[in-house]
Scaffold this motif. Structure first.
Motif, mmCIF file in Angstrom:
data_model
loop_
_atom_site.group_PDB
_atom_site.id
_atom_site.type_symbol
_atom_site.label_atom_id
_atom_site.label_comp_id
_atom_site.label_asym_id
_atom_site.label_seq_id
_atom_site.Cartn_x
_atom_site.Cartn_y
_atom_site.Cartn_z
ATOM 1 N N LEU A 351 16.992 -32.386 -33.177
ATOM 2 C CA LEU A 351 15.881 -33.107 -32.576
ATOM 3 C C LEU A 351 15.573 -32.510 -31.209
ATOM 4 O O LEU A 351 16.475 -32.249 -30.414
ATOM 5 C CB LEU A 351 16.256 -34.587 -32.417
ATOM 6 N N ASN A 352 14.285 -32.302 -30.934
ATOM 7 C CA ASN A 352 13.853 -31.902 -29.602
ATOM 8 C C ASN A 352 13.389 -33.145 -28.858
ATOM 9 O O ASN A 352 12.483 -33.845 -29.306
ATOM 10 C CB ASN A 352 12.730 -30.864 -29.700
ATOM 11 N N PHE A 356 10.049 -35.471 -29.425
ATOM 12 C CA PHE A 356 10.209 -36.849 -29.883
ATOM 13 C C PHE A 356 9.590 -37.835 -28.897
ATOM 14 O O PHE A 356 8.910 -38.790 -29.304
ATOM 15 C CB PHE A 356 11.686 -37.182 -30.086
ATOM 16 N N LYS A 373 10.882 -43.106 -36.388
ATOM 17 C CA LYS A 373 10.991 -43.088 -34.926
ATOM 18 C C LYS A 373 11.893 -44.216 -34.430
ATOM 19 O O LYS A 373 12.683 -44.034 -33.492
ATOM 20 C CB LYS A 373 9.599 -43.211 -34.297
ATOM 21 N N VAL A 376 15.426 -43.168 -34.977
ATOM 22 C CA VAL A 376 15.847 -42.139 -34.022
ATOM 23 C C VAL A 376 16.117 -42.754 -32.653
ATOM 24 O O VAL A 376 17.074 -42.363 -31.960
ATOM 25 C CB VAL A 376 14.792 -41.022 -33.936
ATOM 26 N N GLY A 386 22.659 -34.627 -31.932
ATOM 27 C CA GLY A 386 21.226 -34.568 -32.217
ATOM 28 C C GLY A 386 20.898 -33.875 -33.509
ATOM 29 O O GLY A 386 19.755 -33.450 -33.738
ATOM 30 N N LEU A 388 19.805 -33.652 -37.061
ATOM 31 C CA LEU A 388 19.020 -34.529 -37.931
ATOM 32 C C LEU A 388 19.649 -34.709 -39.306
ATOM 33 O O LEU A 388 19.294 -35.644 -40.027
ATOM 34 C CB LEU A 388 17.598 -33.985 -38.075
ATOM 35 N N LEU A 401 9.099 -33.402 -39.561
ATOM 36 C CA LEU A 401 10.396 -32.952 -39.044
ATOM 37 C C LEU A 401 10.226 -31.696 -38.190
ATOM 38 O O LEU A 401 10.905 -31.523 -37.173
ATOM 39 C CB LEU A 401 11.367 -32.685 -40.191
ATOM 40 N N LEU A 404 9.207 -32.733 -34.847
ATOM 41 C CA LEU A 404 10.285 -33.322 -34.050
ATOM 42 C C LEU A 404 11.268 -32.271 -33.537
ATOM 43 O O LEU A 404 12.022 -32.537 -32.597
ATOM 44 C CB LEU A 404 11.055 -34.364 -34.868
ATOM 45 N N THR A 405 11.299 -31.095 -34.166
ATOM 46 C CA THR A 405 12.263 -30.075 -33.754
ATOM 47 C C THR A 405 11.628 -28.948 -32.948
ATOM 48 O O THR A 405 12.356 -28.101 -32.421
ATOM 49 C CB THR A 405 12.964 -29.457 -34.983
ATOM 50 N N GLU A 420 18.645 -30.692 -23.987
ATOM 51 C CA GLU A 420 18.283 -30.569 -25.389
ATOM 52 C C GLU A 420 19.525 -30.317 -26.255
ATOM 53 O O GLU A 420 20.465 -29.630 -25.854
ATOM 54 C CB GLU A 420 17.271 -29.443 -25.584
#
Length: 936
Positions: A351-352, A356, A373, A376, A386, A388, A401, A404-405, A420
């Protein structure tokens, strides 16, 4: 809803799943107030109709049990009064409340209009990494008692315990997380979202201190991450070479196993003095021997002694997780020094946080994406990685996805810079002895895994590495999708309306020039790619007269012909490359200009620019695929295969170029092995015969220059199992074969009554047999349930059911042949529909045959048969997983006893496994006698 409110936790058992057709046969209520169960009510109900057999099988409630029970009308007024004024709670409230309300209306009462909440959705949000969300899954996960699943009184009590846990969990969430959950446009069942509002109000009334393990960054509560302390193993520890020393080390948590100890000593002695090590090790270690600890323990000592990392490559992410657990738990428990393992994955797994955070302000118009969301948000308060993969994101689209990345537009200016998740694994890896990767990661990043001191390398389940490399090398270039993306990017760049990209570019320094250059570059790319598609179609597809199948036609392309084609069109290809580089430079300049105007753009505009950036990156990636095809011709001209696919869509021919490695005969020598010490190849089913060079050829190992050892079987197959072959089974190509197989499955499974796994090589046949078994009258009257991969769920869902339930028949293909562990009563009967030969007549297989024939080899005996041997050994290996297991394997393919090559297949199965060949009509008796004997 407040603390003084009474929650009525309701569960119903019914004759059918629809309120219109079904009737209630049991109702139970558990009342909760102030997070305590204060009262209970339960009664059976006479539905005045027969209870279906499958409902009795599920609930245990029979017609006799409800015969003297009251009708619903007799208890309706009492129930209605008890529920009045309460908060209605159920595990799937949209089933129980409508069902109950329709029953009330039939009894002449008004429908309940209570506040109503659903514990399924709340559990999915509050425990986003739980293995499942059925009530039985959650009670086991959270450690509640649940004595009689699918009986209303037990289910209501368990759901009440779950509700209390939900209220407590929600109350402990940080205020910023609760605020985000409340602000999200969540479409939850009925009034379910009110639970988060209630928790927020309680938190605001009495603010809670943020726990030390959490920190808040830009409105997100996340787990703190600290750089791990350096390993403190400065002392030298003697490796336990003697039996007594090893026994003492392993006790009491692990048992001493002679074969495992031999494996440990072989590895340690081979690599102890690296000055003498020039040869790899090839070790076949059967199931039950404990091979994972068997290689981890000696390598832990070697890593400690030589200050050298150990890279472990395994086929799947699931196995990565299992090995990580073994390192950080089992191994640490027995060793006198600390060991650490770190799992390494590509950036797209993580996940970034910036992406997000931005997504929280955007409503994609999808209830499922908003729900993700919410999951998460809660997960961020728990996860240190983190990753996924830890989440159960079954409803997430690939596009979402990716969003989100993706990294931030300007990472250095992000509030989350330095926090991160993908960076954390690199920090952790620097302080770990074991780096655990999957085969695909190893193939991609082998060079980056090396250090000043070459790491050790262990390839677990090594026979699967070549396929992973080949699969990863395969590329697909869809010319029409490439053109469509360019056209879309062109239209987006020119959109000058208020919410278009053009309005963003206009505000940038030099924005008008950016827009002009984008238009010119994209137009030129579109023209060149259209020409490329047109010429490749005329060159290779126009003369193909093969009739299309389902609107699709495939044509192989000779390596020399494709190389000549690239040479003939080198100017066009070169120009595509130049224009793509120009597009990349343009994007960099746009992003730099964008980052200089802080605060000048709305969140929606930032997201629009991020989406456009991803679109341009996709165009650039397509050009990389084109370059990749050319590079394969340079690097592996004799080991590559290419083909074109033509798909007819209305008036247009859709053209796709596919290709990649055909085999790995020279791959590992140049791409992997040079960056490590001599490799250890280990697995449970490496070899295809005593003389075959199949494994050595595929893994680029010289047989004479490797230390090879095959360990004997651990299990007592002579007494634990039996293999039966139907020597009169019809040909698998016979039109009646599916009917025959379905009949045999029904006879065996209903008589034995044990969990049964049926392995197929064809999904089409699997679906046909599933339909026949499901509708078989004898099967329908039994207590067995049939499930099928791809119909009843994916592999993981079916495996979970087999681990927890009895009387199941599971039909699986592909991934079910290997890598699944179902010990004891989880599976007692394994049925093989056929010998697992690959499906013939595809372009890749024909190309493999051509390569082998050109080398003077026999494709069947040196490729097709070895692959089938490995797969057969893996399929048979699904049955016996512990020394307490027992069961039967039945093969419904007479070729194993009637064909010459059948002896090769039989010889590679466990040596002491009893094998008998009988007529189909005798199989049931043979199986029955086996189970009668073992159940005694």
């Amino acid at each position: 809803m407040q603390n003084k409110d009474i929650y009525a936790v309701v569960d119903l058992e019914t004759t059918r799943t629809t309120a219109e057709e079904g009737r209630i046969i049991q109702v139970a209520i558990a009342f909760v107030q102030n997070k305590k169960i204060i009262n209970q009510f339960s009664t059976l109900i006479n539905p005045h109709s027969n209870i279906p057999r499958n409902i009795t099988k599920l609930t245990g409630i029979t017609n006799e049990m409800v015969h003297g029970a009251p009708a619903f009308e007799d208890v309706a007024i009492t129930l209605h009064a008890m529920l009045a004024g309460t908060v209605f709670v159920a595990h799937n409230v949209n089933f129980d409340l409508p069902f109950l309300n329709l029953a009330f209306e039939r009894a002449g009462l008004t429908a309940l209009k209570n506040t109503a909440i659903d514990t399924v959705q709340l559990s999915q949000i509050l425990w986003p990494t739980a293995p499942g969300y059925r009530l039985s899954d959650l009670t086991q996960y959270l450690g509640f008692d649940h004595e009689r699943p699918h009986q209303a009184d037990s289910d209501a009590l368990a759901t009440a315990e779950l509700l209390i846990a939900i209220l407590q969990r929600a109350a402990t969430l940080p205020m910023v997380t609760l605020q985000s959950l409340v602000e999200l446009p969540l479409a939850l069942a009925r009034d379910t979202k009110r639970i988060f509002q209630l928790a927020l109000e309680e938190n605001q009334a009495e603010p809670q201190l943020l726990p030390n393990q959490l920190q808040v960054i830009a409105g997100l509560a996340i787990r703190r991450f600290s750089k791990p302390a350096p390993l403190s193993n400065k002392d030298e520890y003697a490796y336990p070479t003697k039996k007594a020393t090893l026994e003492k080390l392993l006790a009491p948590s692990l048992a001493y196993r002679p074969q495992q100890a031999k494996l440990m000593n072989l590895i340690y002695n081979h690599y102890h003095d690296l000055n003498d090590v020039t040869t790899p090790m090839v070790l076949e270690a059967p199931t039950g021997m404990g091979k994972t600890i068997g290689y981890l323990l000696p390598y832990a000592y070697l890593a400690n002694e030589q200050s050298r990392a150990v890279v472990i490559a395994t086929p799947t992410i699931n196995l990565q997780q299992q090995i990580m657990h073994t390192i950080n738990n089992d191994l640490n428990e027995v060793l006198p020094f600390e060991v650490r393992g770190v799992s390494l994955k590509g950036r797209t797994h993580f996940l970034n946080l910036q992406s997000f955070s931005r997504s929280l302000q955007v409503d994609e118009g999808s209830a499922s994406l908003q729900f993700i969301k919410a999951q998460v948000l809660v997960w961020l308060t728990e996860t240190l990685t983190g990753d996924l993969d830890d989440l159960n994101l079954n409803n997430a689209s690939e596009r979402f996805l990716k969003k989100l990345t993706q990294s931030a537009n300007n990472p250095a200016a992000s509030n989350f810079y330095g926090h991160e998740f993908w960076e954390r694994q690199e920090v952790s890896a620097a302080q770990a002895q074991f780096l655990v990767v999957n085969h695909a990661y190893l193939a991609t990043y082998a060079r980056e895994l090396t250090d000043e001191k070459k790491p050790f390398l262990v390839i677990d389940e090594a026979q699967r590495l070549p396929d992973a490399v080949i699969d990863q090398s395969r590329k697909k270039l869809d010319f029409d999708r490439w053109r469509a993306n360019i056209q879309f990017a062109h239209n987006t760049a020119l959109a000058n309306h208020d919410d278009g990209l053009g309005s963003i570019l206009e505000r940038l320094n030099g924005g008008k020039n950016f827009q002009t250059q984008l238009e010119q570059t994209l137009q030129e790319l579109q023209s060149d790619i259209t020409e490329l598609k047109s010429t490749i179609y005329r060159r290779f597809l126009l003369s193909n007269q093969t009739p299309p199948t389902d609107g699709k036609r495939e044509s192989s392309v000779a390596v020399t012909d494709l190389a000549q084609y690239w040479f003939d069109h080198r100017d066009t290809v070169k120009n595509i490359h130049i224009q793509t580089l120009r597009l990349d430079d343009l994007l960099d300049n746009i992003m730099e200009a964008f980052s200089q105007l802080k605060g000048a753009f709305s969140l929606a505009e930032r997201q629009l620019l991020a989406d456009f950036r991803r679109l341009l990156n996709g165009i650039s990636n397509a050009e990389s695929q084109l370059t990749g095809f050319q590079q394969e011709l340079v690097d592996f001209p004799d080991a590559s295969v290419f083909w074109l696919t033509e798909i007819t869509r209305q008036d247009e021919n859709h053209v796709i170029l596919s290709g990649g490695l055909l085999h790995t005969f020279d791959y590992f020598k140049s791409r992997i092995y040079p960056y490590f010490e001599p490799v250890t190849l280990i697995g449970a089913t490496l070899f295809t015969s005593t003389k075959s060079s199949y494994l050595y050829d595929r893994l680029n190992i010289e047989r004479k220059e490797s230390e090879t050892f095959r360990f004997g079987e651990v299990f007592d197959y002579e007494n634990q199992a039996e293999l039966i072959v139907a020597n009169d089974a019809p040909s698998v190509n016979d039109s009646n074969y599916s009917s025959y197989l379905a009949k045999e499955i029904v006879e065996l499974s209903t008589t034995v009554g044990e969990n049964t796994l049926v392995l197929f090589t064809s999904h089409e046949m699997l679906q046909d047999v599933f339909s026949r078994v499901q509708s078989n009258p004898k099967f329908m009257k039994s207590n067995m349930t049939v499930l099928a991969q791809g119909i009843s769920g994916g592999q993981q869902k079916l495996l979970k059911r087999m681990q927890k339930e009895q009387h199941l028949v599971v039909l699986g293909a592909a991934s079910f042949w290997e890598g699944i562990d179902l010990p004891d009563q989880q599976v007692r009967l394994v049925l093989l529909a056929r010998i697992p030969f690959e499906q013939p007549d595809n372009i890749v297989q024909k190309a493999e045959e051509a390569v082998l024939l050109a080398a003077g080899k026999q494709p069947f005996y040196q490729n097709t048969l070895p692959k089938a041997v490995i797969r057969l050994r893996q399929g048979v290996g699904r049955l016996i997983r512990t020394d307490q297991d027992y069961g039967v394997i039945v093969i419904f393919d007479s070729r194993i006893v009637n064909k010459r090559y059948g002896k090769t297949l039989q010889k590679m199965l466990p040596r002491t496994l009893p094998q008998v060949a009988v007529k189909s009509e005798q199989i049931l008796q043979e199986v029955t006698e086996f189970f009668t004997k073992h159940r005694k």
